[in-house]
Write a protein that holds these residues in place. Structure first.
Motif, PDB file in Angstrom:
ATOM      1  N   ALA A  52      -4.120  11.581 -23.581  1.00 44.81           N
ATOM      2  CA  ALA A  52      -4.112  11.805 -25.034  1.00 44.81           C
ATOM      3  C   ALA A  52      -5.460  11.396 -25.610  1.00 44.81           C
ATOM      4  O   ALA A  52      -6.061  10.410 -25.195  1.00 44.81           O
ATOM      5  N   GLU A  53      -5.939  12.169 -26.570  1.00 50.11           N
ATOM      6  CA  GLU A  53      -7.244  11.897 -27.152  1.00 50.11           C
ATOM      7  C   GLU A  53      -7.188  10.814 -28.220  1.00 50.11           C
ATOM      8  O   GLU A  53      -6.279  10.774 -29.045  1.00 50.11           O
ATOM      9  N   VAL A  54      -8.188   9.958 -28.172  1.00 52.57           N
ATOM     10  CA  VAL A  54      -8.430   8.967 -29.212  1.00 52.57           C
ATOM     11  C   VAL A  54      -9.561   9.532 -30.059  1.00 52.57           C
ATOM     12  O   VAL A  54     -10.566  10.007 -29.527  1.00 52.57           O
ATOM     13  N   SER A  55      -9.395   9.516 -31.360  1.00 51.64           N
ATOM     14  CA  SER A  55     -10.382  10.074 -32.273  1.00 51.64           C
ATOM     15  C   SER A  55     -11.075   8.957 -33.047  1.00 51.64           C
ATOM     16  O   SER A  55     -10.415   8.086 -33.612  1.00 51.64           O
ATOM     17  N   VAL A  56     -12.404   8.996 -33.042  1.00 54.71           N
ATOM     18  CA  VAL A  56     -13.207   8.024 -33.786  1.00 54.71           C
ATOM     19  C   VAL A  56     -14.063   8.810 -34.771  1.00 54.71           C
ATOM     20  O   VAL A  56     -14.887   9.629 -34.370  1.00 54.71           O
ATOM     21  N   MET A  60     -24.189  -0.457 -38.647  1.00 58.63           N
ATOM     22  CA  MET A  60     -22.814  -0.672 -39.098  1.00 58.63           C
ATOM     23  C   MET A  60     -22.032   0.629 -38.883  1.00 58.63           C
ATOM     24  O   MET A  60     -22.499   1.700 -39.250  1.00 58.63           O
ATOM     25  N   ALA A  61     -20.852   0.510 -38.277  1.00 58.77           N
ATOM     26  CA  ALA A  61     -19.965   1.659 -38.074  1.00 58.77           C
ATOM     27  C   ALA A  61     -18.736   1.462 -38.946  1.00 58.77           C
ATOM     28  O   ALA A  61     -18.009   0.483 -38.792  1.00 58.77           O
ATOM     29  N   SER A  62     -18.491   2.399 -39.875  1.00 59.51           N
ATOM     30  CA  SER A  62     -17.338   2.326 -40.776  1.00 59.51           C
ATOM     31  C   SER A  62     -16.590   3.645 -40.710  1.00 59.51           C
ATOM     32  O   SER A  62     -17.205   4.703 -40.788  1.00 59.51           O
ATOM     33  N   GLY A  63     -15.275   3.574 -40.582  1.00 63.19           N
ATOM     34  CA  GLY A  63     -14.496   4.811 -40.539  1.00 63.19           C
ATOM     35  C   GLY A  63     -13.079   4.560 -40.057  1.00 63.19           C
ATOM     36  O   GLY A  63     -12.492   3.522 -40.352  1.00 63.19           O
ATOM     37  N   THR A  64     -12.562   5.521 -39.284  1.00 64.04           N
ATOM     38  CA  THR A  64     -11.184   5.437 -38.806  1.00 64.04           C
ATOM     39  C   THR A  64     -11.102   5.716 -37.308  1.00 64.04           C
ATOM     40  O   THR A  64     -11.933   6.421 -36.744  1.00 64.04           O
ATOM     41  N   VAL A  65     -10.063   5.147 -36.704  1.00 69.50           N
ATOM     42  CA  VAL A  65      -9.715   5.413 -35.314  1.00 69.50           C
ATOM     43  C   VAL A  65      -8.259   5.854 -35.315  1.00 69.50           C
ATOM     44  O   VAL A  65      -7.418   5.232 -35.967  1.00 69.50           O
ATOM     45  N   VAL A 117       7.985   7.646 -30.818  1.00 68.50           N
ATOM     46  CA  VAL A 117       6.617   8.163 -30.869  1.00 68.50           C
ATOM     47  C   VAL A 117       6.017   7.842 -32.230  1.00 68.50           C
ATOM     48  O   VAL A 117       6.730   7.669 -33.217  1.00 68.50           O
ATOM     49  N   GLY A 118       4.716   7.757 -32.254  1.00 69.81           N
ATOM     50  CA  GLY A 118       4.041   7.478 -33.508  1.00 69.81           C
ATOM     51  C   GLY A 118       2.555   7.724 -33.368  1.00 69.81           C
ATOM     52  O   GLY A 118       2.083   8.232 -32.341  1.00 69.81           O
ATOM     53  N   GLU A 119       1.836   7.372 -34.413  1.00 73.52           N
ATOM     54  CA  GLU A 119       0.383   7.518 -34.382  1.00 73.52           C
ATOM     55  C   GLU A 119      -0.252   6.280 -34.999  1.00 73.52           C
ATOM     56  O   GLU A 119       0.160   5.829 -36.055  1.00 73.52           O
ATOM     57  N   VAL A 120      -1.240   5.764 -34.300  1.00 72.61           N
ATOM     58  CA  VAL A 120      -2.061   4.668 -34.815  1.00 72.61           C
ATOM     59  C   VAL A 120      -3.154   5.294 -35.649  1.00 72.61           C
ATOM     60  O   VAL A 120      -3.796   6.258 -35.225  1.00 72.61           O
ATOM     61  N   ARG A 121      -3.356   4.778 -36.846  1.00 74.55           N
ATOM     62  CA  ARG A 121      -4.490   5.170 -37.682  1.00 74.55           C
ATOM     63  C   ARG A 121      -4.974   3.906 -38.368  1.00 74.55           C
ATOM     64  O   ARG A 121      -4.230   3.308 -39.149  1.00 74.55           O
ATOM     65  N   THR A 122      -6.178   3.482 -38.039  1.00 77.42           N
ATOM     66  CA  THR A 122      -6.675   2.230 -38.574  1.00 77.42           C
ATOM     67  C   THR A 122      -8.117   2.354 -39.033  1.00 77.42           C
ATOM     68  O   THR A 122      -8.889   3.126 -38.478  1.00 77.42           O
ATOM     69  N   GLU A 123      -8.426   1.607 -40.075  1.00 70.75           N
ATOM     70  CA  GLU A 123      -9.788   1.561 -40.600  1.00 70.75           C
ATOM     71  C   GLU A 123     -10.604   0.577 -39.762  1.00 70.75           C
ATOM     72  O   GLU A 123     -10.086  -0.458 -39.345  1.00 70.75           O
ATOM     73  N   VAL A 124     -11.862   0.917 -39.524  1.00 75.91           N
ATOM     74  CA  VAL A 124     -12.763   0.023 -38.803  1.00 75.91           C
ATOM     75  C   VAL A 124     -14.046  -0.163 -39.600  1.00 75.91           C
ATOM     76  O   VAL A 124     -14.468   0.730 -40.335  1.00 75.91           O
ATOM     77  N   ARG A 125     -14.618  -1.334 -39.443  1.00 74.83           N
ATOM     78  CA  ARG A 125     -15.929  -1.643 -40.014  1.00 74.83           C
ATOM     79  C   ARG A 125     -16.530  -2.693 -39.097  1.00 74.83           C
ATOM     80  O   ARG A 125     -16.190  -3.874 -39.184  1.00 74.83           O
TER      81      ARG A 125
END
Length: 190
Positions: A57-61, A73-78, A94-102
């Motif tokens: 399964a693909e992880v999207s950054v 600095m890297a800011s966005g979502t994973v 089943v579910g989906e992880v969606r998290t903010e990163v900085r």
């Protein structure tokens, strides 16, 4: 959608074998430089005790990279899909992880050691450790198929979400003295 370097005809074979590597030489030259990156690929072994990202399964950054003196600095979502087993009934979830990163990336070998930043080495930054950490922190340890899942009967094992159970609740022997008093009292009142 690839990165700016992919669209500009950058080193395709390197990005195919290491899809989360971002060339950062141009970012480091001028503070305030901003670039957007979208990287998607599978990451192996993303699992906790209760859930996991399925193999392949693909992880999207999706991040905006901003340079500052000494780093990026890297800011966005994973985002990533996950599967697991319900902690109450054992059914699939089943579910989906969606998290903010900085997060910060700093040059290796500098005078300041920064244990809370990711390394920026050889004018490249690797988004895979950032994605791995973000997903692992967000995967549920004890997922539920539904907030009101009734689970399995501890006596007969029937899934109480699907069928009704006729088992009686077991009596806790630690309360037997109080149960005897209650029975005496109700017998005296009758």
């Amino acid at each position: 959608m690839g990165s700016d370097s992919d669209r500009a005809g950058g080193p395709r074979n390197r990005s195919d074998s290491r899809p989360f590597i971002v060339p950062a030489a141009k970012l480091g030259r001028v503070a305030g430089t901003v670039r957007r990156e979208l990287r998607q690929a599978p990451i192996e072994d993303l699992a906790t005790m209760g859930s996991a990202v399925p193999d392949g399964a693909e992880v999207s950054v999706a991040v905006t990279l901003s340079s500052y003196p000494g780093g990026v600095m890297a800011s966005g979502t994973v985002e990533a899909p996950w599967t697991g087993e319900c902690r109450r009934c054992g059914g699939p979830v089943v579910g989906e992880v969606r998290t903010e990163v900085r997060e910060r990336f700093v040059a290796e070998g500098g005078t300041d050691v920064d244990d809370e930043a990711y390394p920026l080495a050889h004018d490249e930054l690797d988004l895979e450790p950032l994605a791995r950490d973000a997903v692992l922190l967000e995967l549920p340890l004890a997922p539920l198929c539904a907030p009101d899942c009734r689970g399995l009967c501890p006596q007969c094992g029937i899934n109480r979400n699907e069928d009704e159970c006729t088992c009686e609740q077991p009596v806790d022997p630690r309360w037997s003295a109080l149960d005897a008093l209650r029975d005496e009292r109700s017998a005296g009142e009758a």
